[in-house]
Structure formats: C-alpha cells, structure tokens
Design an enzyme around this catalytic site. Sequence first.
Site, short mmCIF file in Angstrom:
data_model
loop_
_atom_site.label_atom_id
_atom_site.label_comp_id
_atom_site.label_asym_id
_atom_site.label_seq_id
_atom_site.Cartn_x
_atom_site.Cartn_y
_atom_site.Cartn_z
CE LYS A 38 -1.47 2.67 3.17
NZ LYS A 38 -1.45 4.12 2.38
CD GLU A 83 13.63 3.62 7.11
OE1 GLU A 83 13.63 4.57 7.79
OE2 GLU A 83 13.64 3.70 5.73
CB CYS A 106 13.90 8.67 7.80
SG CYS A 106 14.25 7.46 6.74
CD GLU A 130 12.01 12.15 11.09
OE1 GLU A 130 10.91 11.90 11.43
OE2 GLU A 130 12.65 11.41 10.63
P1 ADP Z 1 4.37 10.43 7.19
O1 ADP Z 1 4.10 11.00 8.28
O2 ADP Z 1 5.69 10.44 6.56
O3 ADP Z 1 3.14 10.44 6.16
P2 ADP Z 1 2.93 8.04 8.06
O4 ADP Z 1 3.52 7.05 8.91
O5 ADP Z 1 1.71 8.88 8.28
O6 ADP Z 1 4.22 8.79 7.71
O7 ADP Z 1 2.73 7.31 6.54
C1 ADP Z 1 3.35 6.29 6.19
C2 ADP Z 1 2.38 5.46 5.38
O8 ADP Z 1 1.73 4.60 6.57
C3 ADP Z 1 1.46 5.80 4.40
O9 ADP Z 1 1.36 4.71 3.48
C4 ADP Z 1 0.12 6.10 5.29
O10 ADP Z 1 -0.81 6.01 4.22
C5 ADP Z 1 0.24 4.89 6.04
N1 ADP Z 1 -0.61 4.84 7.30
C6 ADP Z 1 -0.89 6.18 7.91
N2 ADP Z 1 -1.72 5.78 8.76
C7 ADP Z 1 -2.06 4.61 8.77
C8 ADP Z 1 -2.57 3.56 9.56
N3 ADP Z 1 -3.55 4.04 10.73
N4 ADP Z 1 -2.59 2.30 9.46
C9 ADP Z 1 -1.81 1.77 8.29
N5 ADP Z 1 -1.17 2.78 7.49
C10 ADP Z 1 -1.01 4.07 7.81
#
Ligand code: ADP
Length: 485
Positions: A179, A255, A289, A386
Amino acid sequence: MTKLHDQGLLKNSSYWHGEWHRSNTHFNITNPASGEVIAKVADASAADAEQAVAAAHAAFADWAARPAAERSQLLMRWQQLLLDHQDDLGLLLTLEQGKPLAEAKGEIAYGASYLQWFAEEAKRVYGDTIPAKAANQRIMVLKQPVGVVAAITPWNFPNAMIARKAAAALAAGCTFVVKPAQLTPLSALALAELAHRAGIPAGVFNVIAGTDAAAIGEVLTQDARVAKFSFTGSTNIGKQLAKQCAGTVKRVSLELGGNAPFIVFADADLDAAVDGLMASKFRNAGQTCVCTNRVLVQQSVIAAFTEKLQQAISKLKIGDGTRDNVDIGPLISEDACAKVDKLLQAALKQGAKLHCGGKRQSADSLFYLPTLLSDITAEMDITQQEIFGPVVALQSFSEEAEAIARANATEFGLAAYFYSRDIGRIWRVAEGLQYGMVGINEGLISNPAAPFGGVKQSGYGREGSKYGLADYLDTKYLCLGGLDR
Ligand code: ADP
C-alpha cells in the site's frame, strides 16, 4: 502528464492478480509545486486489499518453487525497464512528490539498483551443513521464503521505498502486496505496470492504492495469510502497526523516524563537511528519515563553518522541480510547511539566531526557503523532533565525549554523520554512536550493498545487503537420521 513519452505508465487503479481493478470512487493526486490535480486514482478498499492478499497467497507456491535463476532474470528485466523509462518515471515522481527532476531520476536509478542487487543475491541464498552429534545423523539448514509479504510505504521515496522491499522479497521467493502513500501512488502503479511488462507472474507483485490507510492497514497486518509485514513511515504509526501484527505473530520490519546528528570536529576538513551537510540536509528538501536534523560543531571552528555553510546555502535554487537546475522543490503538504514553521518559530522564541530563510517563499505556496539557524540548545523542540524540512539547526560543543553524549540523547537511532581526520577519534566516535548507520566523512550513505536500518525507536530489520535478504527468509533445520552403515 502530457509530457510522458509512454502514456501507458500513467495508471489510475490498483493492481493485483496481474490485473487492474476499477472502483466506484476516486481520489485526487495533486502536484505540490502548483496545487494542480494531476490524476484521479480509483480508491481501493479493505475488501480489495483482501483480494490482493488472496492473489499473493495463491501465487506464492509457484513463485517460491521457481529456480532462483529464473526469479533473478525476471527481476533483472524489471530493473532494465525502470532504467529504460527513467525519464518518464522521474517526471511522474516529480509531479506527484515535488523533488527536483534530477533527484527524481536519481531515485529511479536507486530503486533499480536494489532490483539488480537482489536479482544477483537471489542466486546466493546458501544454507549450511553442520557436523552432527551422532554418527548416523546429518544436520542441514535450509533457507526458505517466509511467504506473503505486505508492506506500507511513505510518500518521500515513492519508488525506491517500494523497490527495495519488493526486490528482496521477490528474490527470496516471497510474493508481495504494497500500500503506497495516498499522496504518491502513481510511481507505485507505474512500478506495477513495468513488473507486468517484465513478465513477473500474476499475484507476485500487487499494489493497493487507497485513502483508507487504517482499514487497508488492518487487513495487511492482521490477515493470517501474510507472513511478514514491512513498514517505512512515522514512528507512531509504526508502533501501532507492529501491535496489530502481534495477533498473528508476523515477522515485522520497521524503518521509522530518525533524528540524525551531524558532528563536525575541529580537525575536520571543513569544506568537505559543508558539502556533506548540504547533501545530507537538503536532499528532497530535507524530507528524508536520514536527513541531518541536528548539527553539532566544535566551538573553535563554528564561526568559520557557519560562514562557509551560509555561502553554500545562498547558492541553492528553489522552484518547481521540473524546471532546470532547481535544488529544492516544495514540501509535500500544508501540514508539512506548518510543522517546519512551528519548530522554527519556537526555536527563535527560545533564543535561536536566524541567518537566512525562515519562511515560505510566498504565503500560499509550499516552498520553504532554505534556512540556517544557530544558537540551538538541546531543550528546543527543533532538537528533539524530526524537522523534515530545509532547515539547518547549529549547536556548538567543546569536548568529544560531550558530542557523543548529545548525539545519543534521543530515542531515535537511524543515521548519524561525523567529520574528523583523527583516526583514533574516528573509531571512538563510530563505536560510541548509538545508530544503525554512521557516515564518516560522508553525507550520503545509502546503497544496495549496505544494510539500511535503525536501532532504538527508529525500528528493526535491514534493507539492502545480505542482511536485507535474510529478513525475508526462514531458517529450517533438517535432521536426517537412521544413516547406519
Ligand atoms: P508520514 O508522516 O511520513 O506521512 P505516516 O506514517 O503517516 O508517515 O505514513 C506512512 C504510510 O503509513 C503511508 O502509506 C500512510 O498511508 C500509512 N498510514 C498512515 N496511517 C496508517 C494507519 N493507521 N494504518 C495503516 N497505515 C497507515
């Protein structure tokens, strides 16, 4: 989009079981440089994610059973297609993510380099034979693919974060469902198109692009058919997803965030240190990161270093990444700009000194000016969080031991950098830094031959190198008995 040479690379729906799947609802992909909607993508649901997992599960036995040389050849074909279409893939990436075109094309080459590396490694998955305790026994160790791998990836490297996970997984004999971040699915879908053209069999590589990350994430972390889960993203979401994986005891690689220190000792080559810092700080407008977050400079050289650094920063060109010679593109979103600004304003209030930048290019744009701050202290939020933006935050130190202690004073442990020419110091500091990766007189350290990953709350697991392949393999012990002569 009209500038793509191969319009077939622009895909607008998810891909599983070797097919593209439509949906009734769509979501917009916008160009962060202009705010313009560049594509609409079918919004995949949790039920779609389940189908993708089913496809990966169905494809696993055949894929795992193929000779490694055959999997290797298919990965090689896939990487060649990435390179053949590097210009188009780079443009697509810049349009959805914002980084300058040269960097975007660099990311495509970087993603392709993982496909090549793991295509080579696929043929070198060795087991062991171990001297047995009894004369009539033999002990052998087999390495076998863990099974279906699910991954969730971020927007800052829309191609490479997927390529480096998928390359290792497919090389090992695993099948894969990813995803991508909802802000940047086009690069992921183009990767699927090229996997298809390369002849990667149906169900081996699958992409689920959707906006309901939580619901899709539940499927990917809780479906018992998924054997391993790999995540790159923020620390809080990573922790939550690791918990979700516990119910089915999945193998997990994380990561997560970093808070990279960059230490400049008085004995360093200051020009080289400035070059290294510029590369490590301003790549992707500071949105990686492993980007430098805290710069610690030894007191006796901080004035000279600051001057050289300011000169280098003043040469950076900010603008739409598709234009020539641009070094810094927009930040990914309004939230990203607001967060950088909040950290900066708080630091200024607490006594930091602003040398240049410090604001957006214009009030309504996502372009944040390259910024230099000094007089930063350990207590400021900008030191502890960060930044994820083009802001250099300088602090000074006196002693080596103090620099190491301050560098380690964070819950994170991804990348660290330092510059010194004293060989004794180089070993002391390298061994003392609590980080998964340390750049010594180098500001850019990622490559497929090396193990990328963190310690502490930056996560666990490695990507790239032989260690990256090991993360996708189970160890099976065979005890062959009854060998009486
Ligand atoms: P960033 O702040 O870099 O966007 P995130 O951790 O929010 O970092 O996003 C990284 C990935 O995790 C993206 O693909 C986002 O859609 C996904 N993501 C965010 N929230 C959730 C969740 N509750 N469950 C699964 N995937 C998630």
